[in-house]
Design an enzyme around this catalytic site. Sequence first.
Site, mmCIF file in Angstrom:
data_model
loop_
_atom_site.group_PDB
_atom_site.id
_atom_site.type_symbol
_atom_site.label_atom_id
_atom_site.label_comp_id
_atom_site.label_asym_id
_atom_site.label_seq_id
_atom_site.Cartn_x
_atom_site.Cartn_y
_atom_site.Cartn_z
ATOM 1 N N ASN A 181 -3.486 0.240 3.232
ATOM 2 C CA ASN A 181 -3.952 -0.866 4.059
ATOM 3 C C ASN A 181 -2.776 -1.569 4.761
ATOM 4 O OD1 ASN A 181 -5.408 -2.984 5.138
ATOM 5 N ND2 ASN A 181 -5.480 -4.141 3.233
ATOM 6 N N PRO A 211 7.010 0.661 -4.504
ATOM 7 C CA PRO A 211 6.167 1.831 -4.755
ATOM 8 C C PRO A 211 4.737 1.429 -5.073
ATOM 9 C CG PRO A 211 7.577 1.396 -6.648
ATOM 10 C CD PRO A 211 8.023 0.460 -5.554
ATOM 11 N N GLU A 224 -8.900 -1.906 -3.694
ATOM 12 C CA GLU A 224 -10.310 -2.265 -3.780
ATOM 13 C C GLU A 224 -10.506 -3.569 -4.550
ATOM 14 O OE1 GLU A 224 -9.059 0.665 -4.567
ATOM 15 O OE2 GLU A 224 -9.889 2.026 -3.048
ATOM 16 N N GLU A 234 2.998 -9.044 -6.441
ATOM 17 C CA GLU A 234 3.992 -9.803 -5.686
ATOM 18 C C GLU A 234 4.206 -9.244 -4.272
ATOM 19 O OE1 GLU A 234 6.966 -12.251 -8.325
ATOM 20 O OE2 GLU A 234 7.473 -10.120 -8.419
#
Length: 459
Positions: free
Chosen positions: A338, A271, A68, A314
């Site tokens: 996403n 992760p 978000e 990154e």
Amino acid sequence: MSELWAKAALQTYRWLGAAAFPFMGTYVAFRASRGKEEHSRRRERYGRSSVARPDGPLIWVHAASIGETGAVAALIQRLRGIGIEVVLTTGTVTSASFARERLGPDLLHQYVPLDIKPAVSRFLGHWKPDLAIFAESEIWPMTILELGARRIPQILINGRMSDRSFRRWQKRMALAESLFENLAHVAAQTELDGERFRALGARPVTVTGNLKADVAVPPVDEEELRRIAASINGRPCWAAVSTHDGEELVAARVHKALRRYRKDLLTVIVPRHPDRAPAIRNMLEERGLVVASRSAGEPLTPGTDVFLGDTIGEMGLYLRLASIAFVGKSLSGEGGQNPLEAAMLGAAVLSGPNVSNFAEAYERLIAARGARFVTDETSLAKMLHHLLSQPRTCEAMARAGARVVSEMGGALDRTWAALDPYVHPLRVEAALRGDAQGGERESILTDADRPRRGFLGWK
């Protein structure tokens, strides 16, 4: 009767929060001990701030986590570009770090206050926002009520309503209407999201698209990219990104299965929550895999099996290294993550079937053949083997995905247009204040000049 029930439920929520407030210190301290809160900034969770409120109009923007925050970053840059101050709140340590990296150290950032009346009231009393903007699905009853009592417009942008959330709200329609009627505007991601918000009592609702499709290309340190790419030296490389618990084990098993055919294979694992990296590394090494950790600066050698991307901000680096990206929270988790950044950066996208939170994006990617679903680790291994063996097919998927992202653009401009009736008066005030000379400067606009929509019946 339903209205009385809704008021009673909200009043009970308020009382329970007030009763729990004295004991929340233990809860926050426990989270801090596990690295889920910044110990030195715990007071912000109670609405206390050590940062002074700047003069002039100010907008409160809330984004729960990294996804978000990335979605609203460009919007925040636009607001700051027209002279309006923004205080951004997030709910996680990783999103706070991401916000600093993406938006700069001069950004006003706070941790979101607990949804308890004393904390929310203290936060609003200090920051006195002229407008509150929330991203995606952040619906907090006490925050909504307190903003309504102060007649501060509150707008939901990039709004989405999952299947499960919609079913839950439908069972409590009176409560939903009592809350959603407070929203001055909802800018929904899709027509389906818009229909659901309208059904729950929100007005007005417009469909603006997904801000996550309008994000800037994830940045990368070009020198680092060249250095790491040189150390990979053309090895076949795939990435498992935004993974959740259980999916790293799947990636490890898939790597070992594929290594029988491609001994030089490199797997990148990123992760979703980097604080899990030590446990992930232990799991990988227990299975005989050689791991190089990005956070530790460990070099990639020809014998490295897994490049563990355990840093924040990154993703642009990790995705540029791989020709194929599996997007997590879709096999062992629910809702998905996403896929658009991966598609934007030229990776063929793979995902598990649990992608309800990004259904529209995946529908368009699948229809264009820019993404494919897998059902388990066996089908993931087979699909990876196929794409690694058929580079033209892989490249065609990547091109199709990039084209879909391009076609989905425009959400930022449509969201900006939806916000204009609320932002424009603040923009005028900021400009006039900027022209004022010397002395104590008074607010140019009165409260009557600013759009307000209050919560009826709750004070």
